[in-house]
Write an enzyme that holds these catalytic residues in place. Structure first.
Site, mmCIF file in Angstrom:
data_model
loop_
_atom_site.group_PDB
_atom_site.id
_atom_site.type_symbol
_atom_site.label_atom_id
_atom_site.label_comp_id
_atom_site.label_asym_id
_atom_site.label_seq_id
_atom_site.Cartn_x
_atom_site.Cartn_y
_atom_site.Cartn_z
ATOM 1 C CB THR A 73 -29.384 2.888 -31.789
ATOM 2 O OG1 THR A 73 -29.261 2.564 -30.401
ATOM 3 C CG2 THR A 73 -30.727 2.414 -32.304
ATOM 4 C CG ASN A 156 -26.527 -4.492 -22.689
ATOM 5 O OD1 ASN A 156 -26.428 -5.396 -23.521
ATOM 6 N ND2 ASN A 156 -27.691 -4.053 -22.264
ATOM 7 C CD GLN A 184 -22.203 -1.463 -22.124
ATOM 8 O OE1 GLN A 184 -21.302 -1.063 -21.379
ATOM 9 N NE2 GLN A 184 -23.356 -0.813 -22.212
ATOM 10 C CB SER A 204 -21.939 3.902 -28.273
ATOM 11 O OG SER A 204 -22.666 5.001 -27.791
ATOM 12 C CG HIS A 206 -23.630 7.475 -24.616
ATOM 13 N ND1 HIS A 206 -24.278 6.916 -23.554
ATOM 14 C CD2 HIS A 206 -24.171 6.916 -25.713
ATOM 15 C CE1 HIS A 206 -25.191 6.057 -24.004
ATOM 16 N NE2 HIS A 206 -25.145 6.037 -25.315
ATOM 17 C CB THR A 243 -23.884 18.752 -41.235
ATOM 18 O OG1 THR A 243 -24.310 19.367 -42.450
ATOM 19 C CG2 THR A 243 -22.673 19.498 -40.680
ATOM 20 C CB CYS A 331 -36.984 1.007 -21.150
ATOM 21 S SG CYS A 331 -36.888 -0.698 -20.731
#
Ligand code: PLP
Length: 387
Positions: A73, A156, A184, A204, A206, A243, A331
């Site tokens: 994001t 996604n 994805q 991303s 995760h 950082t 969401c």
């Protein structure tokens, strides 16, 4: 006795890989700040740079073109901006064109104002309509600045793979910049920035089995970059101050290396298992609608609707049967919203739809449990057809 659980929601977040956990913990216990010049600092810097090389290698990019962020994001909000620099000169982007099925991280338009964003449609299979994109680009007012186009590599919710290479030809013929959300696709199919001919892509941690809280914006070259979203101490060559989240970044690097190893074999294996799941759903309820079924899709995703089944009720029913799956995008409220992806495909966005998404380490027992849960729930929840 508590029921065994089956985790079938990898597109929401993938389980942490052992290699990622080890790297994350090792670096979390290191003392230094990666920007410090002393030995402790340099040791953490070496971990961040090793992860940068791993990401670059996995995505066909140069390490110097990888900017770490807090997630996809943030990467999207960094790159989706009217204000760029080409070397030392400012470069303006006049308008952003996004597909109707982009993730909200892109669909919201980043740092463009709402009137500066146009949406191009997808067809009923959920594939971007490139003729419509081309028609829009030919009306682009070049005096306002260059056009920027955002097209995801894989959706996604449906898993539908988008024609990014063809889009790149059209975008570049109109002098535009192509931004690809590869969140994805990464780790599920090969992703190579050169082969895609994209100017920027982002990923991303995760979603590929790395820790939450890391992502990367990857550029094709180094000359053209967006003005930073986060200013301050000038970390990440000034493109993203603050950082670095060194532990999460190290875990991300480890995950990137692992998911790309043996990818071809894993893709074939996952596609066979997805096809077996879909065959079972259709055998149990032949009227089950599998969204995007006729299109090229990710090997791990099945997005389906059953007449009479609401997303929320279906999700809860599966949860009670021990299956974690979702209704598409998660969401922040945990509530099930209307799917703008289904709407983009010309379907009723209130239509109930559920997504099964899994990964290479999903067991046969988890798949069998998911199918058995479907059998039970379909019998109970699906509206019987009017006689
Ligand atoms: N893009 C797509 C296609 C996604 O599926 C997601 C996460 O759901 C994102 C972007 C946002 O990723 P992150 O959670 O790293 O901000």
């Amino acid at each position: 006795m508590t029921k065994a659980r089956a985790y079938m929601d990898w597109n929401a977040t993938a389980p942490l890989l052992d290699a990622a956990r080890d790297a994350f913990l090792r670096v979390a216990l290191m003392e230094g700040n990666p920007s410090s010049v002393h030995r402790e600092g340099r040791a953490v810097r070496a971990e961040v740079e090793a992860a940068r090389r791993a990401l670059a290698e996995a995505l066909g990019a140069k390490p110097a073109s990888v900017t770490f962020t807090s997630g996809a994001t943030e990467a999207a909000n960094t790159v989706l901006t009217p204000h760029f620099r080409m070397g030392r000169s400012p470069l303006s982007i006049g308008r952003l064109y996004v597909s109707a099925i982009e993730h909200k991280a892109v669909f919201e338009g980043g740092r463009f104002s709402a009137p500066e964003v146009s949406i191009f449609p997808v067809n009923a299979d959920g594939v971007a309509d490139l003729a419509a994109l081309e028609a829009l680009l030919s009306t682009h007012d070049k005096t306002s600045g260059l056009p920027m186009v955002a097209l995801m590599l894989a959706n996604n919710e449906t898993g539908v793979i988008q024609p990014v290479c063809e889009a790149a030809k059209i975008v570049h013929a109109h002098g535009g910049i192509l931004v690809v959300d590869a969140v994805q696709a990464f780790g599920r199919i090969p992703v190579d920035i050169e082969a895609l001919d994209a100017d920027f892509l982002f990923v991303s941690s995760h979603k590929i089995g790395g820790p939450k809280g890391a992502g990367a914006l990857v550029a094709r070259g180094e000359a053209m970059m967006p003005t930073p979203l986060i200013r301050g101490g000038g970390q990440e060559k000034g493109h993203r101050s603050g950082t670095e989240n060194a532990a999460a970044i190290a875990g991300f690097g480890a995950a990137a290396t692992e998911v790309n190893a043996l990818l071809d074999m894993r893709v074939a294996d996952m596609a066979a298992r997805r096809d077996a799941i879909e065959a079972a759903l259709l055998e149990i309820v032949p009227e089950t609608v599998i969204h995007g079924r006729l299109a090229d899709r990710l090997p791990n995703t099945t997005f389906f609707s059953l007449a009479g089944m609401k997303s929320e009720t279906g999700q809860i029913a599966f949860d009670l049967e021990g299956i974690a799956l979702s209704a598409g995008s998660a969401c922040s409220s945990g509530k099930v919203g209307e799917s703008h992806v289904l709407k983009g495909m010309g379907l009723d966005p209130r239509m109930g739809a559920l997504r099964i998404s899994f990964g290479p380490s999903t067991s046969e027992a988890e798949i069998a449990q998911t199918i058995e849960a479907f059998r039970k729930i379909a019998g109970r929840l699906a509206k019987p057809k009017a006689a």
